[in-house]
Design a protein around this motif. Structure first.
Motif, mmCIF file in Angstrom:
data_model
loop_
_atom_site.group_PDB
_atom_site.id
_atom_site.type_symbol
_atom_site.label_atom_id
_atom_site.label_comp_id
_atom_site.label_asym_id
_atom_site.label_seq_id
_atom_site.Cartn_x
_atom_site.Cartn_y
_atom_site.Cartn_z
ATOM 1 N N THR A 149 0.659 -0.863 -0.386
ATOM 2 C CA THR A 149 -0.016 -0.284 -0.007
ATOM 3 C C THR A 149 0.769 0.960 0.023
ATOM 4 O O THR A 149 0.746 2.489 -1.056
ATOM 5 N N TYR A 150 1.445 1.134 0.746
ATOM 6 C CA TYR A 150 3.162 2.612 0.951
ATOM 7 C C TYR A 150 3.605 2.480 -0.293
ATOM 8 O O TYR A 150 3.734 3.786 -0.951
ATOM 9 N N PHE A 151 4.235 1.954 -1.238
ATOM 10 C CA PHE A 151 4.805 1.605 -2.267
ATOM 11 C C PHE A 151 3.990 2.111 -3.313
ATOM 12 O O PHE A 151 4.089 3.212 -4.484
ATOM 13 N N ARG A 152 3.070 1.831 -3.489
ATOM 14 C CA ARG A 152 1.892 1.806 -5.031
ATOM 15 C C ARG A 152 1.325 3.401 -4.665
ATOM 16 O O ARG A 152 1.680 4.041 -5.148
ATOM 17 N N ALA A 153 0.769 3.974 -3.353
ATOM 18 C CA ALA A 153 0.905 4.818 -2.699
ATOM 19 C C ALA A 153 1.618 6.307 -2.888
ATOM 20 O O ALA A 153 1.462 7.335 -3.823
ATOM 21 N N LYS A 154 3.053 6.248 -2.340
ATOM 22 C CA LYS A 154 3.977 7.178 -2.191
ATOM 23 C C LYS A 154 4.369 6.899 -3.806
ATOM 24 O O LYS A 154 5.066 8.725 -4.003
ATOM 25 N N TYR A 155 4.886 5.810 -4.071
ATOM 26 C CA TYR A 155 5.539 6.372 -5.613
ATOM 27 C C TYR A 155 5.566 5.567 -6.894
ATOM 28 O O TYR A 155 5.715 5.954 -7.674
ATOM 29 N N GLU A 156 3.771 5.155 -6.360
ATOM 30 C CA GLU A 156 3.059 4.752 -7.812
ATOM 31 C C GLU A 156 3.922 3.573 -8.580
ATOM 32 O O GLU A 156 4.117 3.696 -9.921
ATOM 33 N N LEU A 157 3.887 2.805 -7.931
ATOM 34 C CA LEU A 157 5.238 1.745 -8.305
ATOM 35 C C LEU A 157 4.141 0.518 -9.238
ATOM 36 O O LEU A 157 3.288 0.552 -7.948
ATOM 37 N N SER A 158 4.651 0.048 -10.291
ATOM 38 C CA SER A 158 3.909 -1.229 -10.954
ATOM 39 C C SER A 158 3.968 -2.630 -9.862
ATOM 40 O O SER A 158 4.888 -2.341 -8.443
ATOM 41 N N GLN A 159 2.700 -3.456 -10.189
ATOM 42 C CA GLN A 159 2.565 -4.441 -8.965
ATOM 43 C C GLN A 159 4.409 -5.675 -9.523
ATOM 44 O O GLN A 159 4.376 -5.992 -8.173
ATOM 45 N N ASP A 160 4.764 -5.249 -10.434
ATOM 46 C CA ASP A 160 6.250 -5.990 -10.335
ATOM 47 C C ASP A 160 7.597 -5.392 -9.690
ATOM 48 O O ASP A 160 7.802 -6.332 -9.067
ATOM 49 N N ASP A 161 7.293 -4.118 -9.635
ATOM 50 C CA ASP A 161 8.429 -3.500 -9.071
ATOM 51 C C ASP A 161 8.026 -3.441 -7.324
ATOM 52 O O ASP A 161 8.984 -3.476 -7.240
ATOM 53 N N ILE A 162 6.525 -3.362 -6.973
ATOM 54 C CA ILE A 162 6.243 -4.003 -5.638
ATOM 55 C C ILE A 162 7.203 -4.993 -5.072
ATOM 56 O O ILE A 162 7.666 -5.378 -3.919
ATOM 57 N N ASP A 163 6.595 -5.962 -6.144
ATOM 58 C CA ASP A 163 7.289 -7.432 -6.172
ATOM 59 C C ASP A 163 8.769 -7.526 -5.613
ATOM 60 O O ASP A 163 9.450 -7.884 -4.901
ATOM 61 N N VAL A 164 9.112 -6.945 -6.079
ATOM 62 C CA VAL A 164 10.802 -6.428 -6.320
ATOM 63 C C VAL A 164 11.529 -5.648 -4.780
ATOM 64 O O VAL A 164 12.490 -6.381 -4.251
ATOM 65 N N VAL A 165 10.801 -4.265 -4.429
ATOM 66 C CA VAL A 165 11.161 -3.914 -3.397
ATOM 67 C C VAL A 165 10.585 -5.483 -2.315
ATOM 68 O O VAL A 165 11.630 -5.339 -1.230
ATOM 69 N N GLU A 166 9.687 -5.774 -2.441
ATOM 70 C CA GLU A 166 9.380 -6.812 -1.461
ATOM 71 C C GLU A 166 10.197 -7.572 -0.814
ATOM 72 O O GLU A 166 10.634 -8.247 -0.135
ATOM 73 N N ARG A 167 10.575 -8.443 -2.239
ATOM 74 C CA ARG A 167 11.144 -9.695 -1.974
ATOM 75 C C ARG A 167 13.008 -8.951 -1.391
ATOM 76 O O ARG A 167 13.892 -9.295 -0.784
ATOM 77 N N ALA A 168 13.714 -7.752 -1.812
ATOM 78 C CA ALA A 168 14.466 -7.199 -0.370
ATOM 79 C C ALA A 168 14.392 -6.963 0.365
ATOM 80 O O ALA A 168 15.083 -6.930 0.931
ATOM 81 N N VAL A 169 13.223 -6.742 0.564
ATOM 82 C CA VAL A 169 13.319 -6.458 2.330
ATOM 83 C C VAL A 169 13.402 -7.631 3.484
ATOM 84 O O VAL A 169 14.256 -7.572 3.749
ATOM 85 N N GLU A 170 12.242 -8.461 2.644
ATOM 86 C CA GLU A 170 12.719 -9.805 2.903
ATOM 87 C C GLU A 170 13.838 -10.482 3.046
ATOM 88 O O GLU A 170 14.328 -11.028 4.165
ATOM 89 N N ASP A 171 14.674 -9.753 2.030
ATOM 90 C CA ASP A 171 16.353 -10.838 2.344
ATOM 91 C C ASP A 171 16.701 -9.881 3.305
ATOM 92 O O ASP A 171 17.831 -11.002 3.666
ATOM 93 N N ILE A 172 16.508 -8.824 3.610
ATOM 94 C CA ILE A 172 17.034 -7.765 4.328
ATOM 95 C C ILE A 172 16.925 -8.108 5.863
ATOM 96 O O ILE A 172 17.864 -8.646 6.510
ATOM 97 N N GLN A 173 15.430 -8.695 5.983
ATOM 98 C CA GLN A 173 15.119 -8.935 7.111
ATOM 99 C C GLN A 173 15.595 -10.769 7.391
ATOM 100 O O GLN A 173 16.041 -10.669 8.593
ATOM 101 N N ARG A 174 15.606 -11.498 6.895
ATOM 102 C CA ARG A 174 16.547 -12.369 6.696
ATOM 103 C C ARG A 174 17.894 -12.189 7.263
ATOM 104 O O ARG A 174 18.150 -13.615 8.195
ATOM 105 N N LYS A 175 18.939 -12.316 6.112
ATOM 106 C CA LYS A 175 19.867 -11.267 6.674
ATOM 107 C C LYS A 175 20.131 -11.427 8.304
ATOM 108 O O LYS A 175 20.573 -11.347 9.174
ATOM 109 N N HIS A 176 19.135 -9.915 8.582
ATOM 110 C CA HIS A 176 19.187 -9.145 9.928
ATOM 111 C C HIS A 176 19.022 -10.516 10.907
ATOM 112 O O HIS A 176 19.981 -10.430 12.087
ATOM 113 N N LYS A 177 18.126 -11.327 10.519
ATOM 114 C CA LYS A 177 17.472 -12.374 11.937
ATOM 115 C C LYS A 177 18.562 -13.462 11.972
ATOM 116 O O LYS A 177 19.168 -13.668 12.878
#
Length: 116
Positions: A84-112
């Motif tokens: 919701t945030y990235f769609r509203a703030k940056y008007e990203l496409s669903q594909d772009d949001i998927d990329v961002v979401e995977r990147a954040v998940e990778d960062i969270q996994r590394k942090h854990k």
């Protein structure tokens, strides 16, 4: 949120607004929130509106992390999801949001992994 946290957030917002040289009325126009609601928020009479805090932080250039540190984790729990945030703030496409979401998940996994 406690009364003290609400007052601290109100002072933070009021200071940032004044540093921009904005009256409360001008700020109201800039952020799209009523003058009376902003006045209450700055006085620490906070009503649970995380969506307002996001808009206010963005408008005033306040790092949202500062607000989260003051308000505590209950504010973060009420924020909109990443999609919701990235769609509203940056008007990203669903594909772009998927990329961002995977990147954040990778960062969270590394942090854990580093916490173990």
């Amino acid at each position: 949120m406690t009364n003290e946290q609400a007052k601290r957030i109100g002072r933070m917002i009021a200071t940032a607004r004044r540093n921009r040289g904005w009256s409360l009325r001008r700020f109201s126009v800039e952020v799209g929130i009523s003058h009376s609601s902003l006045q209450k928020l700055e006085r620490g009479e906070y009503t649970e509106r995380p969506d307002w805090l996001i808009r206010i932080a963005d408008t005033l250039g306040i790092d949202p992390e500062r607000i989260t540190r003051v308000a505590g984790p209950q504010i973060a729990a009420n924020l909109p999801g990443m999609r919701t945030y990235f769609r509203a703030k940056y008007e990203l496409s669903q594909d772009d949001i998927d990329v961002v979401e995977r990147a954040v998940e990778d960062i969270q996994r590394k942090h854990k992994d580093t916490e173990r």
